[in-house]
Design an enzyme around this catalytic site. Structure first.
Site, PDB file in Angstrom:
ATOM      1  N   SER A 139       0.293  -0.656  -7.581  1.00 30.33           N
ATOM      2  CA  SER A 139      -0.563   0.273  -8.337  1.00 30.33           C
ATOM      3  C   SER A 139       0.251   1.518  -8.684  1.00 30.33           C
ATOM      4  O   SER A 139       1.043   2.002  -7.886  1.00 30.33           O
ATOM      5  CB  SER A 139      -1.802   0.635  -7.519  1.00 30.33           C
ATOM      6  N   THR A 193       0.745   0.431  -3.023  1.00 38.42           N
ATOM      7  CA  THR A 193       0.863   1.653  -3.835  1.00 38.42           C
ATOM      8  C   THR A 193       2.308   1.871  -4.248  1.00 38.42           C
ATOM      9  O   THR A 193       3.234   1.461  -3.546  1.00 38.42           O
ATOM     10  CB  THR A 193       0.475   2.908  -3.029  1.00 38.42           C
ATOM     11  N   ASP A 194       2.512   2.529  -5.373  1.00 39.99           N
ATOM     12  CA  ASP A 194       3.852   3.024  -5.662  1.00 39.99           C
ATOM     13  C   ASP A 194       4.158   4.117  -4.638  1.00 39.99           C
ATOM     14  O   ASP A 194       3.275   4.698  -4.014  1.00 39.99           O
ATOM     15  CB  ASP A 194       3.962   3.535  -7.112  1.00 39.99           C
ATOM     16  N   TRP A 195       5.456   4.387  -4.480  1.00 42.02           N
ATOM     17  CA  TRP A 195       5.980   5.152  -3.354  1.00 42.02           C
ATOM     18  C   TRP A 195       5.526   6.619  -3.267  1.00 42.02           C
ATOM     19  O   TRP A 195       5.500   7.327  -4.240  1.00 42.02           O
ATOM     20  CB  TRP A 195       7.504   5.084  -3.425  1.00 42.02           C
TER      21      TRP A 195
END
Ligand code: BGC
Length: 767
Positions: free
Chosen positions: A226, A259-261
């Site tokens: 995401s 999730t993206d970082w």
């Protein structure tokens, strides 16, 4: 008896007892398994994976010994596996193959070849002890200036989806996972974690989500990442309509969402929305999940659902299966795969008669600092620590050419001086943590060019660009040529043409640039994008005619940057410093930085240019060959749920080559404004000898023909007459046919993605 009971309370995870394990987990354990194990940092600030199992991997998930749950490893992507090439105390190196970037891969229009390349990528994932590759990147190239366009495939959702699906199948055939990213609408880098992308539901579904839909349905990626950005007022990561209603309920997705970082905000809301794994993970997120359940803001069922997704992911991984990886992928074989992919996909944009393939050329003068500082791939997380990058001098010499040493020595000294000044040689192997910035072009004294023109048979001018995450590109000196580049190109053209010698331009770039002002002056233009570590060899394969080019543009090259309707709402004048100063102070939301109105709606790329009849520099789908092809009259047959169209392609020229058939559909409008052409299928021939033919069959379902009607919340394919245009590009239609649909199709969906404030989409008059 007692022993049995405690064994029951502490089941060891298998693929068949996931519910039992969930029942045995404490709240803290559930929260813990959903949060990655974070990062440690080296002294120079670059991160590496916490467990040091695979240093340089982007993230790891937490092991839980009580249940026999191993940690798993996630590494970038997408142009190869990004891990550290060296490990403290070890002589062995851990290089990965630098494959061509996504944009080049898509330029092949060859899904079999993409799958084959991705199998090689996946073998490196597997053999280096990684469980998931964080790729492919598949956001839509909405605007030429997006700094990550090179990681993405196309301005078109169908091409994006088909190439992504092939990539996912290839990687996952090794028993490792992929993460299609960044879901969704992450089409700009400036303020990427705070930008509110404001997009209508129809545009989202038809343009920005369609590629993901195709990849999810056709290839079942293990994970979906995401994105950081906001969509219509709510973070993508916190949108239940995106991550659950659409992804899981409408599309039937069964995998993991991560999730993206570093987007730590809203952990509880993200978990509720359907985000399973928080990456790279922090203790604060575990605490928030625990507190969320305790204070009732997160239902235990939602937490359990996420844990189930997580455990279903874990039992598939090589880590869980105890795979004994070798740390020795077949880099030699993969280098050849990378070279073939680059040769298959490079695009010939211009070829004045008699220029290419090279004939009677022995001595070559190489211009442009990029000829030696060759750009294999972009910067940022998409960077790959490869063992080497072949440059144009080496590639030409490999093929037996004599390269002008005065020039290459000069460029070498300029590169050394620049690197010393900027202290760029900090990491061995020319590998920087996140890739090396592009070295600016340098001047060549006019007397030298005059002399070189006499001494050489031809000039090859390599023009370079590089970009990467967190920054978008600019118009001056990036989309546009720099003054130094213009002057050098002009001088080279003047001196070589004066002696009747040719000038060939090689565009070693990651995204679209301006071409109209200079393309007329040169004899040939080859576009290999950023073609990976072996890309220069592939370029020479095409220059010599060993390979006949068959790449096609996956996006439009406009005449002027502002011709793209999205440019009106893109941060092309964005001043990062001014924005930083504003942060934390009260201010009006900054347009295109804090929010971006996707006012152009579905009119992205050729959908716009073709419909309004706006002139372009190079159209979508364009690419020349050294031979010619004829298309037969198409044969269209109805199937149970759509049609099949067959076209026979014949090589009518004098050398072997491949051609792509692109099927564009003009649909009845039935109350919705529709583009004059939309790509609905494509296929590429095998290599056809002169005179040889191949019949290609393209299959299209009625659902593929649908447009999204917000008024009825349904995908609709009206009954009526569909014009089918078979092209060699969107501007070069070779044959047409009709498809008559008697019974309209309608696929009910959910009303999602409501705008957070009214937005007027642009309207355009048709040509
Ligand atoms: C990027 C992702 C990447 C992740 C891990 C993020 O900054 O947006 O594409 O996979 O970092 O490196």
């Amino acid at each position: 008896m007692l022993a049995a009971a405690s064994a029951l309370a502490q089941p060891r995870l298998t693929k068949d007892n996931i519910d039992e394990v969930i029942r045995a987990m404490t709240l803290e354990e559930k929260a813990t398994i959903l949060v990655g194990s974070g990062h440690l940092f080296r002294e120079d600030g670059t991160p590496y994976g916490m467990e040091a199992k695979v240093p340089g991997a982007a993230g790891t998930t937490r092991p839980m010994e009580r249940f026999g749950i191993p940690g798993t490893v996630l590494a970038d992507g997408p142009a190869g596996v990004r891990i550290d090439p060296r490990r403290p105390g070890k002589d062995q190196t851990y290089h990965a193959t630098g494959f061509p970037v996504g944009t080049l891969v898509a330029s092949s229009w060859n899904t079999d070849m993409v799958e084959e390349m991705a199998r090689a990528v996946g073998e490196e994932v597997h053999e280096y002890g990684v469980d998931v590759l964080l790729g492919p990147g598949m956001n839509i190239q909405r605007n030429p200036l997006c700094g990550r366009n090179f990681e993405y495939f196309s301005e078109d959702p169908l091409l994006t989806g088909k190439i992504a699906a092939a990539y996912v199948r290839g990687v996952q055939s090794n028993g490792v996972g992929t993460s299609i990213k960044h879901f969704a609408a992450n089409s700009q880098e400036n303020n990427r974690t705070g930008n509110n992308a404001r997009i209508t539901e129809r545009t989202l579904r038809e343009i920005y989500l369609k590629g993901f839909e195709i990849a999810v349905k056709e290839a079942k990626p293990w994970t979906v990442m995401s994105s950081y950005n906001i969509i219509n007022g709510t973070y993508a990561q916190q949108r239940k309509d995106l991550l659950t209603t659409l992804l899981r309920e409408e599309w039937g997705y069964r995998g993991l969402v991560l999730t993206d970082w570093w987007n730590n905000a809203g952990t509880v809301k993200s978990a509720w929305a359907g985000n399973d794994l928080m990456d790279p993970g922090a203790q604060s997120q575990i605490d928030r999940l625990v507190a969320g359940v305790q204070d009732g803001s997160l239902a235990m069922e939602d937490l359990d659902r996420n844990v189930r997704n997580m455990l279903e992911y874990i039992v598939k991984t090589p880590a869980f299966k105890g795979y004994e990886y070798s740390d020795k992928p077949d880099l030699k074989a993969h280098a050849q795969v990378a070279r073939r992919m680059a040769a298959e996909s490079s695009i010939l944009l211009k070829n004045e008669v008699g220029t290419l393939p090279l004939k009677g050329v022995r001595k070559v003068a190489l211009y442009g600092i990029t000829s030696l500082d060759f750009v294999a791939g972009g910067t940022g997380s998409g960077h790959v620590h490869r063992a080497y990058v072949v440059n144009m001098e080496q590639a030409l010499e490999n093929a037996g050419f004599e390269v002008d040493k005065n020039l290459t020595d000069y460029y070498r000294s300029q590169i050394a001086a620049y690197e010393a000044k900027k202290n760029l040689s900090v990491i061995p192997d020319g590998s920087f943590g996140y890739g090396k910035p592009k070295i600016p072009e340098v001047e060549v004294p006019k007397e030298a060019i005059v002399r070189e023109a006499k001494e050489n048979d031809i000039a090859i001018f390599v023009l370079g660009r590089n970009a990467g995450e967190e920054n978008d590109r600019r118009i001056p000196d990036d989309f546009d040529l720099t003054e130094t580049e213009r002057t050098l190109l002009r001088q080279v053209v003047t001196e070589y043409h004066a002696l009747g010698k040719k000038v060939v331009v090689v565009l070693n770039i990651g995204g679209v640039i301006e071409t109209v002002s200079w393309k007329g002056s040169v004899d040939a233009i080859l576009l290999p994008w950023s073609p990976g570590q072996e890309g220069a060899n592939a370029v020479v394969d095409i220059l010599t005619g060993k390979v006949n080019p068959s790449g096609k543009l996956p996006m439009t090259f406009p005449v002027d940057y502002m011709d793209h309707p999205s440019s009106k709402n893109y941060p092309y004048e964005y001043d990062q410093n001014a924005f930083r100063l504003m942060r934390g102070r009260e201010h009006e939301p900054v347009r295109n930085v804090e929010y971006t109105n996707y006012e152009e709606g579905i009119w992205v790329g050729y959908r716009y240019f073709n419909t309004v009849g706006k002139e372009v520099s190079y159209p979508f789908g364009f690419g020349l060959s050294y031979t010619e092809f004829a298309f037969s009259k198409p044969v269209v047959k109805a199937t149970a749920d759509g049609f099949e169209a067959s076209v026979t392609v014949t090589n009518t020229g004098t050398v072997a080559g491949k051609e792509v058939v692109q099927l564009y559909v003009t649909a009845p409008e039935a109350g919705l404004a529709k583009p004059s052409y939309e790509l609905k299928a494509f296929a590429k021939t095998r290599e056809l000898a002169p005179g040889e033919s191949q019949t290609l069959t393209l299959k299209v379902d009625n659902y593929d023909l649908a447009s999204y009607n917000e008024a009825s919340s349904a995908w609709e394919t009206p009954a009526g007459n569909y014009l089918l245009s078979f092209g060699s590009s969107v501007a070069d239609i070779r044959a047409t046919a009709r498809y008559q649909l008697k019974k309209a199709g309608k696929w009910q969906a959910n009303r999602l993605f409501e705008l957070d404030a009214p937005m007027q989409e642009m309207t355009f008059s048709r040509r």
